[in-house]
Design an enzyme around this catalytic site. Sequence first.
Site, PDB file in Angstrom:
ATOM      1  N   ALA A 253       0.822  -1.208   0.000  1.00  0.00           N
ATOM      2  CA  ALA A 253       0.000   0.000   0.000  1.00  0.00           C
ATOM      3  C   ALA A 253       0.858   1.261   0.000  1.00  0.00           C
ATOM      4  O   ALA A 253       0.338   2.364  -0.111  1.00  0.00           O
ATOM      5  CB  ALA A 253      -0.913  -0.003   1.234  1.00  0.00           C
ATOM      6  N   ASP A 254       2.158   1.095   0.124  1.00  0.00           N
ATOM      7  CA  ASP A 254       3.038   2.249   0.301  1.00  0.00           C
ATOM      8  C   ASP A 254       3.136   3.090  -0.976  1.00  0.00           C
ATOM      9  O   ASP A 254       3.487   2.580  -2.042  1.00  0.00           O
ATOM     10  CB  ASP A 254       4.425   1.740   0.693  1.00  0.00           C
TER      11      ASP A 254
END
Length: 313
Positions: A253-254
Amino acid sequence: MLTFELPINPPYSYERLRSRLESHPDQQFQLIPECSMLRRAFRIETESFLVTLAFKGGLETPVLQVQTDKSLSAAQQEKLRKTVRHMFQADVDLEPVYQHMQTDQRLAPLTERFRGLRFLLDPDLFQSMVRTIIGQQLNLAFAATLTERLLTLAGDVVHDEQGQPFHVFPTAEAIARLEIEQLRQLQFSQRKAEYIIDFARAVVNRRVELDRLELMSDEEAIGYLTALRGIGRWTVECLLMFGMGRPDLLPAADIGLRNGIQLVYDLPEKPDEAKIRAIGESWAPWRSYISLYVWEAFGAFRRGEFAQPSADA
DNA sequence: GGCCAGGCTAGCA
DNA sequence: TGCTAGCATGGC
């Protein structure tokens, strides 16, 4: 005063470390690039003191010279050695990682460009978790500002011979004693203030036992910690990477990793989480290290220091 | 001035 | 189960 040397498994690049610290500001470190040194305060047991770390021997025969500003007990010395080896990943062998990266033509150029880059880990898991919660969704510069304010509010301070202050990260007890409103005044959001103080209180009253993580698999640790409010999957993945140095995490998700993968794999649009995980499959069992190299590639690209691999072809 | 930052929760369908 | 507004502020 105490001086000792720690050999580091080569290669180790002080330049890459310096570059990373410059783009990931950490108020706890003072960089002294002209002599390949770092300074920071450490807290071992209840004592805080200043440590100077000098990187000798260059990329291929690295040695870390460690000097403290006061004498330590044998137990404290042993703890400091262990902490320093951990933080700088002195025992990690990068060769298998590089061999793995050579099998992917997109990753292969990164092994030379960033040779000797390693994680700079946090000295303990409590600090790592609090820093990661602060970093949620914020740009790195503002996250560093908030962290610095928290250090000034609740951390110990030691001074060097010129009287310059070095702040030590607050203990769980110190943060547990804070009130939400104190962090609000430092420009923490209401929720971030709650998450951090709640986490510190959970650690103090042993509702959470960070020592237990050592015995857990990555997925078990994610399950254990995401039960806490304010701690999601990304946060635990970062803790396992930046706090423990686990080798095979992929924080899909970064936003920085998504940008980095888009760059390195020359994708027309920013990949979503599922796409990141699909690409990352082939990085196993070194997904943490390869993520680090991809992050750094994107950082260097943004600074105009690194061209897209496809642009070279 | 608008949009994005090394996300997560609560509330709603 | 899956989707989205809201969060606080800095930097480009």
